[in-house]
Design a protein around this motif. Structure first.
Motif, PDB file in Angstrom:
ATOM      1  N   GLU A 259     -46.929  56.589  16.006  1.00  0.00           N
ATOM      2  CA  GLU A 259     -47.670  57.576  15.226  1.00  0.00           C
ATOM      3  C   GLU A 259     -46.919  58.888  15.055  1.00  0.00           C
ATOM      4  O   GLU A 259     -47.161  59.642  14.115  1.00  0.00           O
ATOM      5  CB  GLU A 259     -49.044  57.806  15.863  1.00  0.00           C
ATOM      6  N   LYS A 260     -45.982  59.156  15.972  1.00  0.00           N
ATOM      7  CA  LYS A 260     -45.179  60.374  15.864  1.00  0.00           C
ATOM      8  C   LYS A 260     -43.905  60.152  15.049  1.00  0.00           C
ATOM      9  O   LYS A 260     -43.184  61.099  14.754  1.00  0.00           O
ATOM     10  CB  LYS A 260     -44.791  60.863  17.269  1.00  0.00           C
ATOM     11  N   ALA A 261     -43.637  58.898  14.691  1.00  0.00           N
ATOM     12  CA  ALA A 261     -42.370  58.570  14.028  1.00  0.00           C
ATOM     13  C   ALA A 261     -42.301  59.068  12.590  1.00  0.00           C
ATOM     14  O   ALA A 261     -41.215  59.332  12.081  1.00  0.00           O
ATOM     15  CB  ALA A 261     -42.128  57.058  14.071  1.00  0.00           C
ATOM     16  N   ASP A 262     -43.463  59.187  11.916  1.00  0.00           N
ATOM     17  CA  ASP A 262     -43.443  59.597  10.511  1.00  0.00           C
ATOM     18  C   ASP A 262     -44.807  60.147  10.103  1.00  0.00           C
ATOM     19  O   ASP A 262     -45.842  59.690  10.581  1.00  0.00           O
ATOM     20  CB  ASP A 262     -43.084  58.400   9.614  1.00  0.00           C
ATOM     21  N   GLN A 263     -44.801  61.124   9.201  1.00  0.00           N
ATOM     22  CA  GLN A 263     -46.048  61.770   8.754  1.00  0.00           C
ATOM     23  C   GLN A 263     -46.966  60.834   7.971  1.00  0.00           C
ATOM     24  O   GLN A 263     -48.159  61.098   7.819  1.00  0.00           O
ATOM     25  CB  GLN A 263     -45.709  62.979   7.885  1.00  0.00           C
TER      26      GLN A 263
ATOM     27  N   SER B  41     -52.939  58.841  12.583  1.00  0.00           N
ATOM     28  CA  SER B  41     -53.126  58.966  14.034  1.00  0.00           C
ATOM     29  C   SER B  41     -54.296  58.100  14.495  1.00  0.00           C
ATOM     30  O   SER B  41     -55.337  58.043  13.845  1.00  0.00           O
ATOM     31  CB  SER B  41     -53.390  60.431  14.382  1.00  0.00           C
ATOM     32  N   GLY B  42     -54.114  57.403  15.626  1.00  0.00           N
ATOM     33  CA  GLY B  42     -55.181  56.579  16.186  1.00  0.00           C
ATOM     34  C   GLY B  42     -55.463  55.324  15.397  1.00  0.00           C
ATOM     35  O   GLY B  42     -56.530  54.737  15.527  1.00  0.00           O
ATOM     36  N   ALA B  43     -54.496  54.904  14.571  1.00  0.00           N
ATOM     37  CA  ALA B  43     -54.721  53.715  13.741  1.00  0.00           C
ATOM     38  C   ALA B  43     -53.484  52.820  13.733  1.00  0.00           C
ATOM     39  O   ALA B  43     -52.986  52.431  12.682  1.00  0.00           O
ATOM     40  CB  ALA B  43     -55.100  54.122  12.325  1.00  0.00           C
ATOM     41  N   SER B  44     -52.977  52.544  14.930  1.00  0.00           N
ATOM     42  CA  SER B  44     -51.859  51.604  15.049  1.00  0.00           C
ATOM     43  C   SER B  44     -52.102  50.719  16.264  1.00  0.00           C
ATOM     44  O   SER B  44     -52.887  51.066  17.150  1.00  0.00           O
ATOM     45  CB  SER B  44     -50.527  52.348  15.185  1.00  0.00           C
ATOM     46  N   ALA B  45     -51.439  49.583  16.299  1.00  0.00           N
ATOM     47  CA  ALA B  45     -51.601  48.656  17.424  1.00  0.00           C
ATOM     48  C   ALA B  45     -50.256  48.020  17.766  1.00  0.00           C
ATOM     49  O   ALA B  45     -49.498  47.639  16.873  1.00  0.00           O
ATOM     50  CB  ALA B  45     -52.625  47.576  17.089  1.00  0.00           C
ATOM     51  N   ALA B  46     -49.976  47.941  19.058  1.00  0.00           N
ATOM     52  CA  ALA B  46     -48.779  47.254  19.552  1.00  0.00           C
ATOM     53  C   ALA B  46     -49.243  46.118  20.453  1.00  0.00           C
ATOM     54  O   ALA B  46     -50.104  46.312  21.313  1.00  0.00           O
ATOM     55  CB  ALA B  46     -47.892  48.223  20.332  1.00  0.00           C
TER      56      ALA B  46
ATOM     57  N   GLU C 278     -51.464  51.789  10.202  1.00  0.00           N
ATOM     58  CA  GLU C 278     -52.058  52.179   8.923  1.00  0.00           C
ATOM     59  C   GLU C 278     -51.330  53.403   8.370  1.00  0.00           C
ATOM     60  O   GLU C 278     -50.910  54.282   9.132  1.00  0.00           O
ATOM     61  CB  GLU C 278     -53.541  52.520   9.106  1.00  0.00           C
ATOM     62  N   ILE C 279     -51.182  53.444   7.040  1.00  0.00           N
ATOM     63  CA  ILE C 279     -50.535  54.597   6.420  1.00  0.00           C
ATOM     64  C   ILE C 279     -51.539  55.341   5.542  1.00  0.00           C
ATOM     65  O   ILE C 279     -52.496  54.771   5.025  1.00  0.00           O
ATOM     66  CB  ILE C 279     -49.303  54.184   5.589  1.00  0.00           C
ATOM     67  N   GLU C 280     -51.317  56.652   5.407  1.00  0.00           N
ATOM     68  CA  GLU C 280     -52.179  57.486   4.575  1.00  0.00           C
ATOM     69  C   GLU C 280     -52.212  56.961   3.141  1.00  0.00           C
ATOM     70  O   GLU C 280     -51.212  56.442   2.633  1.00  0.00           O
ATOM     71  CB  GLU C 280     -51.666  58.935   4.569  1.00  0.00           C
ATOM     72  N   ARG C 281     -53.352  57.131   2.486  1.00  0.00           N
ATOM     73  CA  ARG C 281     -53.537  56.596   1.133  1.00  0.00           C
ATOM     74  C   ARG C 281     -52.448  57.057   0.160  1.00  0.00           C
ATOM     75  O   ARG C 281     -51.977  56.290  -0.678  1.00  0.00           O
ATOM     76  CB  ARG C 281     -54.904  57.020   0.580  1.00  0.00           C
TER      77      ARG C 281
ATOM     78  N   ALA D 257     -41.452  42.528  14.578  1.00  0.00           N
ATOM     79  CA  ALA D 257     -41.981  42.733  13.239  1.00  0.00           C
ATOM     80  C   ALA D 257     -42.842  43.991  13.207  1.00  0.00           C
ATOM     81  O   ALA D 257     -43.514  44.321  14.186  1.00  0.00           O
ATOM     82  CB  ALA D 257     -42.812  41.529  12.798  1.00  0.00           C
ATOM     83  N   ILE D 258     -42.775  44.703  12.072  1.00  0.00           N
ATOM     84  CA  ILE D 258     -43.587  45.903  11.859  1.00  0.00           C
ATOM     85  C   ILE D 258     -44.322  45.743  10.533  1.00  0.00           C
ATOM     86  O   ILE D 258     -43.711  45.423   9.514  1.00  0.00           O
ATOM     87  CB  ILE D 258     -42.710  47.178  11.806  1.00  0.00           C
ATOM     88  N   TYR D 259     -45.629  45.947  10.561  1.00  0.00           N
ATOM     89  CA  TYR D 259     -46.444  45.825   9.356  1.00  0.00           C
ATOM     90  C   TYR D 259     -47.114  47.169   9.058  1.00  0.00           C
ATOM     91  O   TYR D 259     -47.713  47.771   9.950  1.00  0.00           O
ATOM     92  CB  TYR D 259     -47.535  44.762   9.534  1.00  0.00           C
ATOM     93  N   LEU D 260     -46.986  47.621   7.810  1.00  0.00           N
ATOM     94  CA  LEU D 260     -47.687  48.825   7.371  1.00  0.00           C
ATOM     95  C   LEU D 260     -48.919  48.396   6.591  1.00  0.00           C
ATOM     96  O   LEU D 260     -48.826  47.622   5.637  1.00  0.00           O
ATOM     97  CB  LEU D 260     -46.770  49.675   6.495  1.00  0.00           C
ATOM     98  N   LEU D 261     -50.082  48.910   7.001  1.00  0.00           N
ATOM     99  CA  LEU D 261     -51.362  48.466   6.433  1.00  0.00           C
ATOM    100  C   LEU D 261     -52.059  49.608   5.706  1.00  0.00           C
ATOM    101  O   LEU D 261     -51.820  50.783   5.981  1.00  0.00           O
ATOM    102  CB  LEU D 261     -52.283  47.954   7.541  1.00  0.00           C
TER     103      LEU D 261
END
Length: 337
Positions: free
Chosen positions: A249-253, A257-262, A278-281, A318-322
Motif C-alpha cells: 500500500e505504500k509502494a504507489d499512490q 489503503s486497507g484494500a490489499s491481500a497477500a 485495489e487501485i483508485e478509480r 503474481a500481482i493482480y491489480l483490481l
C-alpha cells in the motif's frame, strides 16, 4: 443493557461510504466509547477533510478502541496528530485484543493511558523470537502492545508443535481460559473439539481455548503478531501477510489503503506469494486513456515487486491489480484472505 447506558448503532456500510459519519456521531452524541479495526482510523485519515474536522468535538471520547486486526503505531500517531484540534488525544486510544469466543474482551490497558509501543528485531520476528532493538534502526520494527489480562482471564503463549509453554521471548499461539469463554460452536462438534478445552502439555493445565492468533508477552503486555493460518512460510521463514500488505500500500499512490491481500498458494509443492491490490478509480484504464494508464499501471506493478523484494526478501509469484471494492471483506470491513 447491563449498565443502563445509551448506545448508538451505525451500519459498517454507512461508515465505509462516508467515514465522517462515524466521528460526526461521536461528536453529536458525546460518545465516550467507540472504535474499530485499525483500517477504520486509516480511512478517517484519508477521507475526512479539514472542513469536516472543524465540525467535530471528540473531547468526550475516552476509549477509542483499536482491535480486530494488528494495531499500527504509525496509524495511531497520525490519527492523534490529525484530530488533536478536534479535542482528540493520543491517550484516548485503547489498543486491545479480543474475540467472540471470549465474549469479546481478552486484554487491554487502563483507559486514558498512553499506548505502549516497543521496537523489536525484524529478522528475529520472522524466526519466532521477540528481541528488543534500539528504535529507528533499519533492522527494527515497532509493535503496539494490546494490554494485559484482567479479572480471572488467563493467557498462555504455546508452541504450536509441542503444545508446551513458550520461552519468554518466543512467539507462539495465544491460548486463553476464564469464565467468559464459550463452551463451543453450536452444531460444529469437530471444530469445538479442536478449539476448546485444550491442555498445555508441560503444566497439564486444561480448559484453554486455542485462538489461532500468534503473539508474545513482553513486560506484561501482549503483542499480537498475526493469524496462525495466514502466516506465509517461504524458505523456512515466517512472513505475516499484514506486513507485506502495508508495504504494497505504500509502494504507489494508486493503491487503496486497507484494500490489499497477500497470501500463498502451493505450486509444484512450493509456496508462492500472491498479491492482490485495489487501485483508485481514477487510475483504472478507460478507452480514451487506456494506453497511457496501462504504462502507469505497469510501473505500479514494478514498484510493488521492488518494494516487497527489498523489505521482505520475497519474490511475488503474481500481482493482480483490481477495481475498487473487489476484495472480499467481513461485515466489519476486514480482509478475507
Amino acid at each position: 443493557l447491563y449498565l443502563g447506558a445509551k448506545c448508538v448503532f451505525m451500519s459498517p456500510m454507512d461508515f465505509l461510504q462516508k467515514p465522517f459519519r462515524w466521528l460526526s456521531a461521536i461528536s453529536k452524541y458525546k460518545a465516550t466509547i467507540s472504535g474499530g479495526p485499525n483500517f477504520a482510523y486509516d480511512l478517517c485519515l484519508k477521507k475526512i477533510t479539514d472542513e469536516q474536522k472543524r465540525q467535530l468535538d471528540l473531547s468526550s471520547w475516552e476509549v477509542a478502541f483499536n482491535g480486530a486486526e494488528p494495531v499500527r503505531y504509525e496509524t495511531i500517531q497520525k490519527f492523534a496528530q490529525a484530530f488533536k484540534d478536534c479535542g482528540f488525544k493520543l491517550n484516548q486510544f485503547f489498543p486491545c485484543y479480543g474475540m467472540a469466543e471470549a465474549t469479546l474482551f481478552i486484554t487491554g490497558n487502563e483507559k486514558l493511558t498512553k499506548p505502549v509501543s516497543k521496537d523489536f528485531c525484524k529478522k528475529s520476528l520472522l524466526e519466532n523470537k521477540a528481541i528488543e532493538r534500539p528504535s529507528n534502526s533499519e533492522y527494527s520494527v515497532k509493535l503496539v502492545g494490546c494490554g494485559m489480562t484482567w479479572l480471572d482471564q488467563k493467557v498462555e503463549i504455546v508452541n504450536t508443535g509441542s503444545l508446551s509453554t513458550c520461552a519468554s521471548n518466543e512467539i507462539g499461539e495465544i491460548w486463553i481460559k476464564g469464565t467468559s469463554i464459550a463452551k463451543g460452536y453450536f452444531g460444529r462438534e469437530q471444530e469445538t473439539n479442536y478449539a476448546f478445552n485444550n491442555t498445555v502439555k508441560d503444566t497439564n493445565e486444561n480448559g484453554f481455548l486455542r485462538t489461532g492468533d500468534l503473539g508474545f508477552f513482553h513486560e506484561g503486555q501482549l503483542f499480537v503478531t498475526g493469524r496462525l493460518k495466514d502466516v506465509i512460510v517461504m524458505r523456512g521463514k515466517n512472513h505475516y501477510p499484514q506486513d507485506i500488505e502495508l508495504t504494497v500500500e505504500k509502494a504507489d499512490q494508486a493503491i487503496i489503503s486497507g484494500a490489499s491481500a497477500a497470501f500463498s498458494v502451493d505450486i509444484n509443492e512450493e509456496e508462492k506469494l500472491i498479491i492482490v491490490a485495489e487501485i483508485e478509480r481514477k487510475y483504472r484504464p478507460r478507452s480514451h486513456k487506456e494506453k497511457e494508464l496501462k504504462g502507469y499501471l505497469d510501473n505500479v506493478l514494478r514498484n510493488i515487486r521492488q518494494q516487497v523484494m527489498e523489505e521482505h526478501e520475497v519474490q511475488p509469484y503474481a500481482i493482480y491489480l483490481l477495481k475498487t471494492s473487489s476484495i472480499p471483506k467481513t461485515s466489519s470491513g476486514k480482509i478475507q484472505r
